[in-house]
Design a protein around this motif. Structure first.
Motif, PDB file in Angstrom:
ATOM      1  N   GLU A   6       0.827  -1.207   0.000  1.00 30.47           N
ATOM      2  CA  GLU A   6       0.000   0.000   0.000  1.00 30.47           C
ATOM      3  C   GLU A   6       0.863   1.260   0.000  1.00 30.47           C
ATOM      4  N   TYR A   7       1.950   1.259   0.767  1.00 27.36           N
ATOM      5  CA  TYR A   7       2.827   2.436   0.827  1.00 27.36           C
ATOM      6  C   TYR A   7       3.469   2.695  -0.529  1.00 27.36           C
ATOM      7  N   LEU A   8       3.934   1.650  -1.200  1.00 24.13           N
ATOM      8  CA  LEU A   8       4.545   1.830  -2.514  1.00 24.13           C
ATOM      9  C   LEU A   8       3.529   2.332  -3.529  1.00 24.13           C
ATOM     10  N   GLN A   9       2.292   1.881  -3.429  1.00 22.28           N
ATOM     11  CA  GLN A   9       1.262   2.366  -4.349  1.00 22.28           C
ATOM     12  C   GLN A   9       0.945   3.830  -4.094  1.00 22.28           C
ATOM     13  N   GLU A  10       1.038   4.270  -2.842  1.00 27.23           N
ATOM     14  CA  GLU A  10       0.826   5.687  -2.540  1.00 27.23           C
ATOM     15  C   GLU A  10       1.909   6.551  -3.170  1.00 27.23           C
ATOM     16  N   LEU A  11       3.147   6.043  -3.199  1.00 27.25           N
ATOM     17  CA  LEU A  11       4.253   6.819  -3.767  1.00 27.25           C
ATOM     18  C   LEU A  11       4.167   6.923  -5.287  1.00 27.25           C
ATOM     19  N   GLN A  12       3.584   5.908  -5.923  1.00 26.38           N
ATOM     20  CA  GLN A  12       3.466   5.925  -7.376  1.00 26.38           C
ATOM     21  C   GLN A  12       2.304   6.812  -7.781  1.00 26.38           C
ATOM     22  N   GLN A  13       2.619   7.835  -8.538  1.00 21.56           N
ATOM     23  CA  GLN A  13       1.570   8.751  -8.978  1.00 21.56           C
ATOM     24  C   GLN A  13       0.836   8.132 -10.149  1.00 21.56           C
ATOM     25  N   ARG A  14      -0.459   8.020  -9.996  1.00 22.51           N
ATOM     26  CA  ARG A  14      -1.270   7.461 -11.067  1.00 22.51           C
ATOM     27  C   ARG A  14      -2.119   8.597 -11.646  1.00 22.51           C
ATOM     28  N   SER A  15      -1.938   8.821 -12.910  1.00 23.70           N
ATOM     29  CA  SER A  15      -2.737   9.863 -13.553  1.00 23.70           C
ATOM     30  C   SER A  15      -3.387   9.275 -14.798  1.00 23.70           C
ATOM     31  N   LYS A  16      -4.419   9.916 -15.225  1.00 24.82           N
ATOM     32  CA  LYS A  16      -5.101   9.454 -16.433  1.00 24.82           C
ATOM     33  C   LYS A  16      -4.146   9.557 -17.607  1.00 24.82           C
ATOM     34  N   TRP A  17      -4.319   8.669 -18.573  1.00 20.81           N
ATOM     35  CA  TRP A  17      -3.450   8.663 -19.738  1.00 20.81           C
ATOM     36  C   TRP A  17      -3.652   9.892 -20.611  1.00 20.81           C
ATOM     37  N   ALA A  18      -4.738  10.635 -20.390  1.00 13.92           N
ATOM     38  CA  ALA A  18      -5.001  11.830 -21.192  1.00 13.92           C
ATOM     39  C   ALA A  18      -4.074  12.979 -20.795  1.00 13.92           C
ATOM     40  N   SER A  19      -3.658  13.015 -19.525  1.00 16.20           N
ATOM     41  CA  SER A  19      -2.761  14.091 -19.112  1.00 16.20           C
ATOM     42  C   SER A  19      -1.326  13.556 -19.078  1.00 16.20           C
ATOM     43  N   LYS A  20      -0.413  14.368 -19.510  1.00 20.87           N
ATOM     44  CA  LYS A  20       0.994  13.963 -19.594  1.00 20.87           C
ATOM     45  C   LYS A  20       1.672  14.198 -18.251  1.00 20.87           C
ATOM     46  N   SER A  21       2.384  13.185 -17.774  1.00 19.48           N
ATOM     47  CA  SER A  21       3.140  13.321 -16.534  1.00 19.48           C
ATOM     48  C   SER A  21       4.630  13.274 -16.875  1.00 19.48           C
ATOM     49  N   PRO A  22       5.459  13.919 -16.059  1.00 20.24           N
ATOM     50  CA  PRO A  22       6.893  13.945 -16.373  1.00 20.24           C
ATOM     51  C   PRO A  22       7.517  12.559 -16.231  1.00 20.24           C
ATOM     52  N   ASN A  23       8.530  12.314 -17.059  1.00 18.89           N
ATOM     53  CA  ASN A  23       9.265  11.052 -17.005  1.00 18.89           C
ATOM     54  C   ASN A  23      10.201  11.023 -15.808  1.00 18.89           C
ATOM     55  N   ILE A  24      10.590   9.836 -15.415  1.00 14.22           N
ATOM     56  CA  ILE A  24      11.573   9.669 -14.338  1.00 14.22           C
ATOM     57  C   ILE A  24      12.914  10.184 -14.836  1.00 14.22           C
ATOM     58  N   ALA A  25      13.588  10.974 -14.011  1.00 16.19           N
ATOM     59  CA  ALA A  25      14.853  11.586 -14.403  1.00 16.19           C
ATOM     60  C   ALA A  25      16.040  10.770 -13.891  1.00 16.19           C
ATOM     61  N   VAL A  26      17.124  10.822 -14.616  1.00 12.69           N
ATOM     62  CA  VAL A  26      18.363  10.167 -14.198  1.00 12.69           C
ATOM     63  C   VAL A  26      18.847  10.825 -12.904  1.00 12.69           C
ATOM     64  N   GLY A  27      19.276  10.013 -11.952  1.00 11.40           N
ATOM     65  CA  GLY A  27      19.762  10.506 -10.665  1.00 11.40           C
ATOM     66  C   GLY A  27      18.704  10.516  -9.576  1.00 11.40           C
ATOM     67  N   SER A  28      17.439  10.285  -9.929  1.00 12.60           N
ATOM     68  CA  SER A  28      16.367  10.276  -8.931  1.00 12.60           C
ATOM     69  C   SER A  28      16.465   9.021  -8.068  1.00 12.60           C
ATOM     70  N   MET A  29      16.099   9.151  -6.802  1.00  9.31           N
ATOM     71  CA  MET A  29      16.071   7.994  -5.911  1.00  9.31           C
ATOM     72  C   MET A  29      14.696   7.357  -5.979  1.00  9.31           C
ATOM     73  N   VAL A  30      14.684   6.024  -6.067  1.00 12.57           N
ATOM     74  CA  VAL A  30      13.436   5.276  -6.157  1.00 12.57           C
ATOM     75  C   VAL A  30      13.453   4.116  -5.172  1.00 12.57           C
ATOM     76  N   VAL A  31      12.245   3.694  -4.811  1.00 13.67           N
ATOM     77  CA  VAL A  31      12.068   2.454  -4.063  1.00 13.67           C
ATOM     78  C   VAL A  31      11.689   1.410  -5.102  1.00 13.67           C
ATOM     79  N   VAL A  32      12.451   0.317  -5.144  1.00 11.20           N
ATOM     80  CA  VAL A  32      12.200  -0.757  -6.099  1.00 11.20           C
ATOM     81  C   VAL A  32      11.268  -1.765  -5.440  1.00 11.20           C
ATOM     82  N   HIS A  33      10.157  -2.048  -6.103  1.00  7.31           N
ATOM     83  CA  HIS A  33       9.205  -3.026  -5.563  1.00  7.31           C
ATOM     84  C   HIS A  33       9.785  -4.414  -5.755  1.00  7.31           C
ATOM     85  N   GLU A  34      10.125  -5.050  -4.650  1.00  8.01           N
ATOM     86  CA  GLU A  34      10.670  -6.405  -4.657  1.00  8.01           C
ATOM     87  C   GLU A  34       9.755  -7.281  -3.811  1.00  8.01           C
ATOM     88  N   ASP A  35       9.424  -8.441  -4.322  1.00 13.44           N
ATOM     89  CA  ASP A  35       8.645  -9.389  -3.544  1.00 13.44           C
ATOM     90  C   ASP A  35       9.566 -10.095  -2.562  1.00 13.44           C
TER      91      ASP A  35
END
Length: 187
Positions: free
Chosen positions: A111-140
């Motif tokens: 649930e926490y990882l899903q909160e961090l992932q921004q979900r927007s409609k495909w009609a609006s453009k969202s910025p791409n992930i930039a090089v150097g950004s820190m991310v949490v990798v979803h690992e099972d």
């Protein structure tokens, strides 16, 4: 002001914790001591979540957590006891508490990882992930209070220009993951 509706973010965290705790303990009967231990373990799980990167250094994989604000460092898991050195009378209780913690961790991490992932409609453009950004990798199958953190090293855009896959440098090496398995930490 002590009204719950003035709390905002922390009241939302309490609501989420209560919901997951209820579902984790639904059919479990615990003594007072077992419940207190389980609550301490769950508190540590919630306070281990990454909030934001500590530095902009691309070689730094450390993130600020609520644990940093509470005790000055990140939360660490209690080492699991080996069955060989443990009193056999205590093992069933310890396993029960450990199962509650693991069940809570699996639900809450997703649930926490899903909160961090921004979900927007495909009609609006969202910025791409930039090089150097820190991310949490979803690992099972990560153990409780272990977060797979990494920095974006390279992006692979699709034909439409949107990034679909990223190469991430982690403490264990370099991996490739689709962006839906990554959650960008806000800066």
């Amino acid at each position: 002001m002590r009204a719950p509706h003035f709390g905002g973010i922390w009241e939302a965290a309490v609501k989420v914790a209560k919901g997951h705790l209820y579902r984790s303990l639904q059919n479990t009967k615990l003594s007072f001591e077992e419940l207190a231990t389980a609550l301490c373990e769950i508190e540590a799980v919630m306070n281990s979540r990454p909030i934001t990167p500590l530095t902009n250094d691309p070689n730094d994989f450390e993130a600020l957590t609520p644990g940093h604000l509470l005790i000055g460092t990140s939360m660490r898991a209690i080492p699991e006891p080996s069955d060989a050195n443990t009193n056999p009378d205590i093992l069933p209780y310890w396993r029960r508490i450990n199962n509650v913690k693991s069940h809570f961790w699996q639900r809450w991490q997703k649930e926490y990882l899903q909160e961090l992932q921004q979900r927007s409609k495909w009609a609006s453009k969202s910025p791409n992930i930039a090089v150097g950004s820190m991310v949490v990798v979803h690992e099972d199958n990560l153990p409780p209070m272990r977060w797979s953190l990494g920095r974006i090293q390279k992006t692979f855009p699709g034909e439409d220009g949107n990034v679909r896959v990223a190469e991430i440098r982690t403490a264990k090496g370099t991996i490739k993951r689709p962006i839906h398995k990554l959650a960008l930490l806000p800066c």
